[in-house]
Design an enzyme around this catalytic site. Structure first.
Site, short mmCIF file in Angstrom:
data_model
loop_
_atom_site.label_atom_id
_atom_site.label_comp_id
_atom_site.label_asym_id
_atom_site.label_seq_id
_atom_site.Cartn_x
_atom_site.Cartn_y
_atom_site.Cartn_z
N GLU A 296 0.71 -1.29 0.27
CA GLU A 296 0.08 -0.02 0.01
C GLU A 296 0.84 1.21 -0.09
OE1 GLU A 296 -4.01 1.78 2.51
OE2 GLU A 296 -2.14 0.74 3.50
N LYS B 109 -9.98 1.93 -2.81
CA LYS B 109 -10.01 1.60 -1.16
C LYS B 109 -11.50 1.83 -0.93
CE LYS B 109 -7.64 1.71 3.18
NZ LYS B 109 -6.62 2.46 3.87
N CYS C 251 -5.67 -2.65 2.76
CA CYS C 251 -5.62 -2.44 4.31
C CYS C 251 -6.79 -2.50 4.84
CB CYS C 251 -5.10 -0.94 4.36
SG CYS C 251 -4.14 -1.00 5.80
#
Length: 272
Positions: A44, A114, A155
């Site tokens: 990331e 995301k 994440c």
């Protein structure tokens, strides 16, 4: 379709200079390819320090930008599927935390923005608010390879079981998760969460972290790892820069699903 393939996770340090980050990524991908990895993944925000003050100036717009051009070229040069960690992406006045996936001809295969923004406040631990600069994505991401269908999340996305279950129901057998858990959440939840999502959905989960840099404002936990459909840790790095490789056995996944057919035993009419 082959029953096994090799996966490479590039746990690299992130510098304040984008050019240095791209060089480190290039070297890491090259090493992973030299080890026979057919799918390679980066962490990331690998081209950018993790911080709201950095995201706007490091952001790139598809298909332009040094990072995107480099990822496409690397995938084509090494004939690999390259999951480009994530970078700040700008599009129509908004910024996203985005993973770009490239195929072995250098073509763009998918893009994952995301979905769940990291807005947290842990007293005595960490406070961060991605939504100060970033906008959320709204799409589940899967792509096909000659080996298996692959899902991508970033994440904080991993903490939402509904998302990972949706990825599995779309046919993914492997979930790739560029992620940068920190020194509060990492020791507590990194391995536990990856194992839980793999076990619940009977998939492989591979999480790719930046290497730890104690001098950074945001210190990543490291410990990139691959967990199996049985919930075991197949391989795991420490906190230092490394290329982690794992041989993914899809026959093993099939056996687990036959012996313990969780997905077939679901009763959606009861849940909703």
């Amino acid at each position: 379709m082959p029953s096994t393939f090799r996966l490479g996770l590039c746990q690299i340090k992130v510098d304040t200079l984008k050019e240095k980050n791209l060089l480190l990524a290039q070297q890491a991908v090259q090493e992973a390819a030299s080890k026979g990895c057919q799918i390679v993944a980066l962490p990331e925000m690998f081209n950018c320090p993790y911080g709201n003050e950095f995201f706007p100036s490091y952001a790139e717009q598809f298909p332009h930008g040094a990072t995107l051009q480099a990822l496409s070229s690397l995938a084509k040069e090494h004939k690999i599927y390259l999951v480009g960690g994530s970078i700040p992406e700008k599009d129509q006045g908004s910024l996203y935390n985005t993973c770009f996936i490239f195929g072995p001809e250098g073509q763009i295969l998918a893009r994952h923005r995301k979905i769940h923004l990291f807005d947290i406040d842990i007293p005595g631990g960490i406070t961060f608010k991605e939504s100060d600069t970033l906008s959320p994505g709204n799409s589940i991401t899967v792509f096909d390879t000659p080996f298996c269908r692959v899902g991508v999340a970033i994440c904080y996305d991993i903490r939402f079981p509904e998302l990972v279950r949706s990825v599995a129901l779309k046919g993914a057998q492997l979930l790739l998760l560029p992620g940068a858990f920190n020194m509060t959440t990492g020791p507590a939840h990194w391995e536990l969460t990856m194992r839980a999502r793999a076990l619940d959905n009977q998939i492989y989960v591979a999480a790719i972290s930046p290497a730890r840099d104690e001098k950074a404002d945001y210190v990543a936990f490291g410990h990139s790892l691959v967990t199996t459909p049985w919930g075991d840790v197949l391989v795991q790095a420490d906190e230092k820069p490394t290329i982690l490789t794992a041989d993914i056995d899809l026959n093993f996944l099939t056996q687990i699903r036959q012996q313990l057919p969780l997905l077939k035993h679901r009763r959606e009419q009861v849940y909703f």
